[in-house]
Design an enzyme around this catalytic site. Sequence first.
Site, mmCIF file in Angstrom:
data_model
loop_
_atom_site.group_PDB
_atom_site.id
_atom_site.type_symbol
_atom_site.label_atom_id
_atom_site.label_comp_id
_atom_site.label_asym_id
_atom_site.label_seq_id
_atom_site.Cartn_x
_atom_site.Cartn_y
_atom_site.Cartn_z
ATOM 1 N NE ARG A 52 35.356 43.907 51.167
ATOM 2 C CZ ARG A 52 34.549 43.299 51.300
ATOM 3 N NH1 ARG A 52 34.819 41.854 51.498
ATOM 4 N NH2 ARG A 52 32.865 43.504 51.583
ATOM 5 C CE LYS A 99 27.285 50.394 46.793
ATOM 6 N NZ LYS A 99 27.142 50.285 47.463
HETATM 7 N N1 BES Z 1 29.916 51.279 50.934
HETATM 8 C C1 BES Z 1 29.277 49.931 50.583
HETATM 9 C C2 BES Z 1 29.225 49.718 52.698
HETATM 10 C C3 BES Z 1 27.541 50.313 52.700
HETATM 11 C C4 BES Z 1 26.050 49.351 52.449
HETATM 12 C C5 BES Z 1 27.758 51.263 53.326
HETATM 13 C C6 BES Z 1 25.975 50.225 52.767
HETATM 14 C C7 BES Z 1 26.869 51.864 53.987
HETATM 15 C C8 BES Z 1 24.928 51.387 53.771
HETATM 16 C C9 BES Z 1 30.226 48.844 50.342
HETATM 17 O O1 BES Z 1 31.457 49.466 50.148
HETATM 18 C C10 BES Z 1 29.523 48.238 49.899
HETATM 19 O O2 BES Z 1 29.111 47.802 48.722
HETATM 20 N N2 BES Z 1 29.964 46.962 50.134
HETATM 21 C C11 BES Z 1 28.734 45.721 49.643
HETATM 22 C C12 BES Z 1 30.227 44.253 50.083
HETATM 23 C C13 BES Z 1 30.067 43.430 49.192
HETATM 24 C C14 BES Z 1 29.544 43.607 47.293
HETATM 25 C C15 BES Z 1 30.737 42.626 49.304
HETATM 26 C C16 BES Z 1 27.704 45.665 49.996
HETATM 27 O O3 BES Z 1 27.240 45.060 51.763
HETATM 28 O O4 BES Z 1 26.673 44.983 49.898
HETATM 29 MN MN MN Z 2 31.293 49.795 47.602
#
Ligand code: BES
Ligand code: MN
Length: 504
Positions: free
Chosen positions: A360, A286
Amino acid sequence: MRTQLSFAPLAGIKTELLAVLAADTQTSKEPDAEPKVVLLTSDKAVKAAAATVLRSGEFKAGANETLLLHAPEGLGATRLLIVGLGKQSKATVHLVRNAAGTAVRFAKPRGIRKLVFAPPEPTLLPPGPCVRASVEGAFVGDFDPDTYRSDRQDLSIDSFTVAVPEPKDKAALNAAFAEGVIVGESQNFARSLVNEPGNKLTPTIFGRRAAAMAAEVGLPCKVFSTDKLHELKMGAFWSVSQGSEEPPALIVMRYEPKGLAKNAGGPVLGLVGKGITFDTGGISIKPADKMELMKYDMAGGAAMVGAMRAIALLKPRVRVIGIVCAAENMPDGKAQKPGDVQTAMSGKTIEIINTDAEGRLVLADGLTYAKQLGATHLIDAATLTGAVVVALGTTNAGGFSNDDETYAKFEAALDTSGEKFWRLPLGEEYAEQIKSDIGDIKNTGGRYGGAITAAEFLKVFAEDTPWIHLDIAGLAWVEDSKPYIAKGPSGVAVRSILEWVRSY
Ligand code: BES
Ligand code: MN
Ligand code: ZN
């Protein structure tokens, strides 16, 4: 916070602060119609004490608007706080919950440690739900996230009293009050877990905290780690934890109602929470901006632990299994890579497209395991996608289900919990987006409909079992403090999951 229920007349109560509610009874549709503010109590002395200032028109009784009077005449209280509830015609128990939180958060920074809160009288709103919500709201308001400040002054309220007119059925109100304490404390327990930073709450420590709570409330709880994941062939869950020095934790709590015969049949509810104690994204790392917030990526798991606490204390007549899949998502020499193929516990193969879609993966095996343990109905909670925040903002969390009847029970639970979830669709077309060329499914479905394709992924593992998925990414962390809740962890979903469980 000590809490009590009082049936004493308001005027005579000696306290540092008496909080009463006011509403706007103006019904005229004209935009410039002046509010007509009334106090929501029949106590004559309280009304008299507030009469002058209310007549001034300075106080509009907007929701959570506050007005403080010192040395109110004719009252035992040294201060009278008036909290607005908004339009009287739109008054709800949920606004009362917030108003109680507002009163507490008004008192805290002013060093006021004891307060009495008077919810509206039964002529306006039902007394039981009002009493319960008042206590819940007070606990929510009392929580502050400043645990690690060395100059921290504990400003928590010592004593919170809900004062209502003496009812015919005291037992019912006492029960509602006791429920409010359990629910409020359980929600705050979840919040205290979510508040912990990643270095203070590793998966192992998360497991210990859950086990300690479970022991306190008499809930059987087991915490497993790497060996158990391998034994159960949880290839999806393990793939997330393999890049971290911190071992994963599989937390399993069980609630068995007393007096329900072992072979009685009936539903077994499986609660499955995402417990990513820190989400760096893994190899699909990230950006640095706001990454610190990814300590709250275990909020779904914390919600399940909080709900199990309340279940153990409220003792509904239904079996419940609570599972948290806790891991840390890190980049490392041993971390999984985009393109890797993992075999989930169910036998399905997963092509990893993005290691940041890790929630997931852990939930997939959690859902399969819940079914193996006998769950007939499933509910999961997770801070699963940024996409759900894009879709619904920070007002509604996302709800999904493969079964209308099961989701209807959840919607009914929202009436009691006061939490906002908006159901989003599922469907074949979305499922198409996560088909993989090399395996059964892939862990991301492209840019569009990201919250839905994530839910479709989970649905593959719920299979035919009635299942609800809650995506709480937008609500688990309060970004701007409100009059009734501090900035920080919200404890969202604890109350709704609890009420859903109690509806069986
Ligand atoms: N934990 C994150 C989602 C999230 C984002 C929670 C902002 C709280 C605030 C999750 O694991 C994630 O990174 N999801 C990705 C999925 C994508 C790679 C398909 C996302 O939402 O960008
Ligand atoms: Mn994530
Ligand atoms: Zn995540």
